[in-house]
Design an enzyme around this catalytic site. Structure first.
Site, mmCIF file in Angstrom:
data_model
loop_
_atom_site.group_PDB
_atom_site.id
_atom_site.type_symbol
_atom_site.label_atom_id
_atom_site.label_comp_id
_atom_site.label_asym_id
_atom_site.label_seq_id
_atom_site.Cartn_x
_atom_site.Cartn_y
_atom_site.Cartn_z
ATOM 1 N N TYR A 117 4.150 97.817 -76.347
ATOM 2 C CA TYR A 117 3.755 98.785 -75.183
ATOM 3 C C TYR A 117 2.692 99.573 -75.665
ATOM 4 O O TYR A 117 2.248 99.823 -76.819
ATOM 5 C CB TYR A 117 4.820 99.628 -74.787
ATOM 6 C CG TYR A 117 5.606 100.724 -75.564
ATOM 7 C CD1 TYR A 117 7.131 100.872 -75.054
ATOM 8 C CD2 TYR A 117 5.248 100.993 -76.615
ATOM 9 C CE1 TYR A 117 7.709 101.926 -75.812
ATOM 10 C CE2 TYR A 117 5.807 101.955 -77.535
ATOM 11 C CZ TYR A 117 7.187 102.385 -77.107
ATOM 12 O OH TYR A 117 7.955 103.381 -77.725
ATOM 13 N N GLU A 118 1.957 100.010 -74.662
ATOM 14 C CA GLU A 118 0.699 100.580 -74.530
ATOM 15 C C GLU A 118 -0.420 99.829 -75.558
ATOM 16 O O GLU A 118 -1.366 100.095 -76.059
ATOM 17 C CB GLU A 118 0.601 101.918 -75.647
ATOM 18 C CG GLU A 118 1.645 102.803 -75.124
ATOM 19 C CD GLU A 118 1.574 103.572 -73.835
ATOM 20 O OE1 GLU A 118 0.589 103.298 -73.213
ATOM 21 O OE2 GLU A 118 2.830 103.845 -73.092
ATOM 22 N N GLY A 119 -0.210 98.563 -75.110
ATOM 23 C CA GLY A 119 -1.285 97.249 -75.473
ATOM 24 C C GLY A 119 -0.852 96.743 -76.765
ATOM 25 O O GLY A 119 -0.444 97.461 -77.750
#
Length: 595
Positions: A436-438
């Site tokens: 998550y968040e890339g």
């Protein structure tokens, strides 16, 4: 049973001695509104809250999980009550402006204390610790009346914030966002669409939930150029500022996940929900990057927190578990695990990851402090440094956190593979941080493609110049070998970047093919710089006859271990980068099962 103690001594070393954020030993006394001893007291108080309140709920929350029933979400037993204690103590207010009810201490202090909470109970943290990013986004881009309506509740912690990007048909590819926003004729908009993987999209412990959501206006251009940002509360504000009617926001379900089972990850429906445009039309992604970049530093911190907790549990177990004969061992009936060289290798790897990672996160926090309070020139440099360091910290430290928690299972052996020990939960919980968040691949492409081969190359050169200037500074014969190896690694980093810059224009797939290896190489050199600085401090302290020699000897040993056993990994990443894209250019090995 899980065990954890907040590493306050090492946090103070990193903040005060390594980075010089604050005076030492009057740690952080210059923080606005704090006396000489108040900041360490804050760290100690939050550390105790983490140890005594959150840690006992970690394994029980994992076993029970969050509950969904007809759109309502209930957190595991004890979570809501713990959050009330957290809010009543005033901890959510740290790092925010007084005009909104905050206590304006440096961000780096808030970041340091958040580590303790994530180590103790990462799932619990997911519910409330997105607020900081939501507050920064609203204060940076929203109209004053929107800020006044939503920020005070987020600052107090009585309300919680979410980030609504992902949709069923799109993960990181926001070109595919379909959620739409239609003008409602009263200065508001009606939002239609579904979002998924929304952390704390619904819960039973907040008076209100403030969703920051990406959507398209009717006349929006295609792609990311046509995405706008909206603030959509669960409950609309009434005319007198109190909470009014419930908005058309619904939780359709929660995910059954590998880890973080106590946290509610929600599928959300916005069925004509009312909201307000934040910032300019079609500039939503630019606004949301305030949230995303803040969150990426927070995710790096989650990795450090789990690595630290895994190390503590592994070290305690290795001292008490008797197993086999170590070289030169003399105990009967067996030696403790910690006496075995391979176990020592794993423990020192965990320690190097946790303490080196903490130093890197605190370095990011220091630059955020400059952005928050520096002059225009200083802020510009700080923002550029953060643009370079954030993908490195997020990508590297989450990858290494998975390694550290996996090593905990290995050190515990069969006892690590069963739930009773608790270390397998840490492996499951931290695994999402690499996604998550890339994902790590996205961080690598961001670092190499958008930053280093883009406008931030000069920032990289200044950082490497700084590393090499340190390497040219005489410290002691004891440190000279570390400096020489670091200088060679930094020179290689620069030369490899030059080579990629020459090749990338002729090979469209190069950045994607080598981005992760480039990120990891960059990260290992950056950690090497921090560990070399740490070693230099330790040598000076030991030479001066310090009061805590064991602490500095441990720092020096861990630094040597890092240079002997972990920095050499850059050679592998370099070889992978130099191999280019040839092996990835054909589909012979990747044809589908029916091909």
């Amino acid at each position: 049973m899980q065990n954890y103690r907040a590493p306050i001594r090492d946090v103070l070393f990193s903040l005060c001695e390594l980075h010089g954020n604050f005076p030492y030993p009057q740690a952080m006394s210059v923080a606005q509104g704090l006396g000489d001893d108040e900041a360490p007291m804050i760290l100690e108080a939050i550390g105790k809250f983490a140890e005594r309140v959150l840690l006992p709920l970690n394994s029980t929350g994992d076993r029970e999980g969050a509950h969904w029933d007809n759109g309502k979400v209930t957190a595991p037993a004890g979570f809501k009550e713990a959050y009330k204690q957290y809010v009543d103590a005033g901890w959510p207010r740290l790092g925010h402006a007084e005009e909104y009810g905050g206590q304006p201490v440096q961000f780096s202090l808030k970041l340091a204390s958040d580590e303790f909470l994530h180590s103790a109970n990462q799932a619990w943290c997911i519910y409330g610790l997105l607020n900081d990013g939501a507050i920064r986004t609203l204060r940076s881009h929203a109209e004053r009346e929107q800020v006044d309506a939503f920020v005070p509740g987020l600052v107090s912690g009585e309300w919680i914030g979410t980030m609504c990007l992902t949709e069923p048909q799109c993960g990181s590819d926001l070109n595919l966002v379909r959620t739409r926003a239609e003008p409602a004729g009263n200065g508001r908009y009606r939002i239609y669409g579904n979002k998924m993987f929304i952390s704390s999209g619904e819960s039973d412990w907040a008076d209100n939930i403030v969703h920051l959501i990406l959507a398209r206006l009717p006349d929006a251009p295609p792609g990311t150029r046509g995405i706008s940002l909206f603030v959509v509360p669960k409950r609309l504000p009434a005319a007198d500022g109190s909470l009014g009617e419930v908005n058309n926001v619904h939780c359709l379900s929660i995910e059954d996940k590998m880890g973080l089972k106590g946290a509610a990850t929600c599928a959300m429906s916005f069925d004509g929900a009312e909201g307000w445009l934040v910032g300019k039309p079609n500039r939503g992604l630019n606004c949301m990057f305030v949230f995303v970049n803040k969150s990426r530093v927070g995710v790096a911190l989650q990795g450090v927190a789990q690595a630290e907790a895994a190390y503590q549990e592994s070290l305690a177990y290795a001292h008490t578990r008797l197993q086999g004969r170590a070289p030169g061992g003399m105990r009967e009936p067996a030696d403790p695990l910690v006496a075995h060289p391979d176990v020592r290798r794993m423990l020192l790897t965990q320690r190097a990851i946790a303490e080196g990672g903490r130093a890197l996160v605190h370095l990011c926090g220091k630059w955020v402090d400059v952005v928050d309070s520096g002059d225009a020139v200083s802020r510009d440099e700080a923002e550029q440094r953060l643009a370079l360091l954030t993908p490195i910290a997020k990508g590297l430290l989450t990858e290494l956190a998975s390694e550290a928690t996996d090593l905990a299972i290995q050190i515990f052996g069969g006892h690590g593979y069963i739930k009773e020990s608790g270390v397998e939960q840490r492996f499951r919980d931290v695994r999402i941080t690499r996604i998550y968040e890339g994902t790590t691949g996205i961080q690598g492409m961001d670092l190499l493609g958008r930053k280093v081969l883009g406008p931030n190359r000069a920032v990289l050169d200044r950082f490497i110049d700084e590393i090499q200037a340190f390497c040219d500074t005489a410290v002691s014969e004891e440190i000279a070998s570390l400096q020489q190896r670091l200088q060679r690694a930094a020179t290689m980093w620069r030369e490899l970047t030059d080579e990629l810059g020459r090749e990338a224009g002729a090979d469209a797939g190069l950045v994607g093919a080598v981005g992760v290896d480039y990120l990891m190489l960059s990260g290992y050199v950056t950690l090497g710089y921090l560990w070399a600085q740490t070693a230099a401090i330790a040598v000076r302290k030991l030479a001066s006859g310090c009061e805590d020699p064991a602490f500095y000897r441990a720092k020096l040993q861990t630094a040597r271990f890092y240079f002997d056993k972990m920095l050499p990994r850059v050679a592998t990443h370099r070889a992978c980068i130099e191999s280019g894209t040839d092996v990835l250019s054909t589909d012979d090995a990747l044809r589908g099962a029916t091909a």
